[in-house]
Scaffold this motif. Sequence first.
Motif, mmCIF file in Angstrom:
data_model
loop_
_atom_site.group_PDB
_atom_site.id
_atom_site.type_symbol
_atom_site.label_atom_id
_atom_site.label_comp_id
_atom_site.label_asym_id
_atom_site.label_seq_id
_atom_site.Cartn_x
_atom_site.Cartn_y
_atom_site.Cartn_z
ATOM 1 N N GLY A 33 27.489 52.922 26.910
ATOM 2 C CA GLY A 33 26.858 53.584 28.055
ATOM 3 C C GLY A 33 26.628 52.602 29.182
ATOM 4 O O GLY A 33 27.171 51.501 29.197
ATOM 5 N N MET A 34 25.811 53.018 30.098
ATOM 6 C CA MET A 34 25.554 52.208 31.287
ATOM 7 C C MET A 34 25.000 50.828 30.902
ATOM 8 O O MET A 34 24.056 50.731 30.136
ATOM 9 N N VAL A 35 25.612 49.786 31.446
ATOM 10 C CA VAL A 35 25.025 48.460 31.267
ATOM 11 C C VAL A 35 24.637 47.930 32.641
ATOM 12 O O VAL A 35 25.142 48.392 33.660
ATOM 13 N N ASP A 36 23.744 46.962 32.649
ATOM 14 C CA ASP A 36 23.298 46.441 33.939
ATOM 15 C C ASP A 36 24.181 45.294 34.412
ATOM 16 O O ASP A 36 24.450 45.142 35.579
ATOM 17 N N PHE A 37 24.615 44.490 33.447
ATOM 18 C CA PHE A 37 25.388 43.300 33.827
ATOM 19 C C PHE A 37 26.642 43.170 32.973
ATOM 20 O O PHE A 37 26.640 43.482 31.780
ATOM 21 N N LEU A 38 27.692 42.653 33.621
ATOM 22 C CA LEU A 38 28.919 42.354 32.900
ATOM 23 C C LEU A 38 29.170 40.850 33.031
ATOM 24 O O LEU A 38 29.125 40.305 34.133
ATOM 25 N N VAL A 39 29.430 40.191 31.900
ATOM 26 C CA VAL A 39 29.604 38.739 31.923
ATOM 27 C C VAL A 39 31.070 38.379 32.174
ATOM 28 O O VAL A 39 31.961 38.954 31.561
ATOM 29 N N GLN A 40 31.304 37.429 33.063
ATOM 30 C CA GLN A 40 32.653 36.911 33.284
ATOM 31 C C GLN A 40 32.643 35.405 33.029
ATOM 32 O O GLN A 40 31.710 34.720 33.440
ATOM 33 N N GLY A 41 33.694 34.923 32.401
ATOM 34 C CA GLY A 41 33.750 33.487 32.076
ATOM 35 C C GLY A 41 34.394 32.642 33.165
ATOM 36 O O GLY A 41 35.020 31.636 32.873
ATOM 37 N N THR A 42 34.220 33.044 34.426
ATOM 38 C CA THR A 42 34.785 32.276 35.548
ATOM 39 C C THR A 42 34.276 30.835 35.524
ATOM 40 O O THR A 42 33.080 30.620 35.346
ATOM 41 N N ILE A 43 35.159 29.869 35.737
ATOM 42 C CA ILE A 43 34.683 28.488 35.827
ATOM 43 C C ILE A 43 35.038 27.896 37.208
ATOM 44 O O ILE A 43 35.758 28.516 37.975
ATOM 45 N N TYR A 44 34.520 26.708 37.481
ATOM 46 C CA TYR A 44 34.603 26.185 38.852
ATOM 47 C C TYR A 44 36.030 26.067 39.396
ATOM 48 O O TYR A 44 36.284 26.436 40.546
ATOM 49 N N PRO A 45 36.991 25.556 38.607
ATOM 50 C CA PRO A 45 38.360 25.515 39.140
ATOM 51 C C PRO A 45 38.879 26.902 39.548
ATOM 52 O O PRO A 45 39.626 27.008 40.523
ATOM 53 N N ASP A 46 38.457 27.961 38.859
ATOM 54 C CA ASP A 46 38.865 29.321 39.273
ATOM 55 C C ASP A 46 38.315 29.612 40.661
ATOM 56 O O ASP A 46 38.981 30.215 41.499
ATOM 57 N N VAL A 47 37.072 29.190 40.881
ATOM 58 C CA VAL A 47 36.420 29.452 42.163
ATOM 59 C C VAL A 47 37.152 28.690 43.271
ATOM 60 O O VAL A 47 37.502 29.241 44.313
ATOM 61 N N VAL A 48 37.423 27.405 43.013
ATOM 62 C CA VAL A 48 38.083 26.586 44.026
ATOM 63 C C VAL A 48 39.516 27.082 44.246
ATOM 64 O O VAL A 48 39.968 27.222 45.379
ATOM 65 N N GLU A 49 40.215 27.370 43.157
ATOM 66 C CA GLU A 49 41.618 27.753 43.282
ATOM 67 C C GLU A 49 41.800 29.141 43.889
ATOM 68 O O GLU A 49 42.850 29.449 44.424
ATOM 69 N N SER A 50 40.777 29.947 43.819
ATOM 70 C CA SER A 50 40.936 31.244 44.460
ATOM 71 C C SER A 50 40.587 31.156 45.942
ATOM 72 O O SER A 50 40.531 32.149 46.635
ATOM 73 N N GLY A 51 40.342 29.908 46.411
ATOM 74 C CA GLY A 51 40.201 29.688 47.840
ATOM 75 C C GLY A 51 38.765 29.795 48.326
ATOM 76 O O GLY A 51 38.496 29.665 49.504
#
Length: 514
Positions: free
Chosen positions: A317-335
């Motif tokens: 059912g409805m959840v409040d949060f969804l967890v993503q395992g994004t790490i810093y290189p993903d953040v930098v590499e996505s610009g």
Amino acid sequence: MKRETVIVLDFGGQYNQLVARRVRECQVYCEIYSYKTDIEKIKEMNPKGIILTGGPNSCYEASSPTYTEELFQLGIPVLGLCYGAQLMQYLLGGKVERAAVREYGKTQVQVDTDSRLFAGVSPETICWMSHFDYISRTAPGFRVIAHTADCPVAAAENEAQKLYAIQFHPEVLHTVEGTKMLSNFVLDICGCAGDWRMDSFVEESIKAIRKKVGDGKVLCALSGGVDSSVAAVLLSKAVGEQLTCVFVDHGLLRKNEGDEVEAVFGPDGSYDLNFIRVNAQERFYEKLKGVSEPEKKRKIIGEEFIRVFEEEAKKIGMVDFLVQGTIYPDVVESGLGGESAVIKSHHNVGGLPDYVDFKEIIEPLRDLFKDEVRKAGLEMGIPEYLVFRQPFPGPGLGIRIIGDVTAEKVKIVQDADAIYREEIAKAGLDRNINQYFAALTNMRSVGVMGDERTYDYAIALRAVNTIDFMTAESAQIPWEVLQRVTSRIINEVSHVNRVMYDLTSKPPGTIEFE
Ligand code: XMP
């Protein structure tokens, strides 16, 4: 800014992430921003120090990346590296010119150890140079603190204003005493305390997650990989059973992997969370029946994964949060972070599930590099075999079986791969090779076993060394190890009568064998 931070202003250099990592090795938190970041934002962040990276341009050309001179008047220590050093000198009235020859590679540099930047460094030290332009005259107020045979200004300082310029690259390991120089800058010159540690990260994150989540419900797709495992444990420590982890076993995992994940995260494991394992093996095999085109297989596996996950999420059912395992290189590499955005094809299973009913995403590892994710994992007591797990593609063995996928072929490649991994570990090579695995070629050929003629499959062994997984070299595995692996696979795995070792580098090959 939330914590003591040094920022890296990225001018497009290839080593931008490395600079930040090295700073963090000095236990100082560091973030990367594009050179286009407004000075007002930097003032707001109030960093303890600023590092300008290298870049491919010439600072005296009108179209080149630049920055407002005001940066050097904030009273915040600034260290310019390569292009960053030239730009600092140029903007402050020095002269930068094109040299007759490029200075490239490991270079003997004479440094003035009276400078705070070079305190404790040997007077003659090997540094990594890579530049065409050079600083031919320093800006007023600067003094030269290093030179080489070809480069009159290998480093310069204006101690009173805490401005430092280095022509070489202290961040690359070829610069033997580079870490010392960076640590002199961030600890001594910037006055950072150096208290950024994984235990404090874990503690702070748990507090922040609790505050954010309140008594909300959290959903996490657990793959058993390093990032999602560490993210799940962090969440579990913060909110316990408010967290539900869904682990989809698509039947394309490595041998025993599904059970291993269940042993750690399931009801008999060590964490407080709701764990749901979906045994969807048959569903995936059914969908993959007769499909041999690799992209098509990837698509089917990705889509089916979403469907399975969605069904489970609906039950919750409805959840409040969804967890993503994004790490810093993903953040930098996505610009979003630095300037040198590498467009990386994000081929993870699932992607961003817009089909699940949730209010907000939580990305607890967004600020961490991979090695820091591992440290956080160890800090929280996650078993080493999970923390040091090699990269494994979302579509799993589905793309390590050439041609169509069947349960029988999955078993063959699982068994061969398990033997390979066991022998590599026994030979003590497991931490030295970045990625290694067995793949099932779709080739069958004639062999002879005992007195019998066989017509069976060939297994391909792959092992590569790489820094960034964008390029890779095949690893040099001792002959005896390869022979042992080969004979064990042939003796112990039915339907295999040949084993081959793949010597292809990337490019032209890819790391995966699909
Ligand atoms: P290639 O084969 O493109 O692989 O040279 C580069 C790295 O990416 C991994 N890889 C994947 N990782 N989902 C992932 O999470 C995928 O679909 C996927 N495909 C390849 C590969 O294992 C290697 O480390």
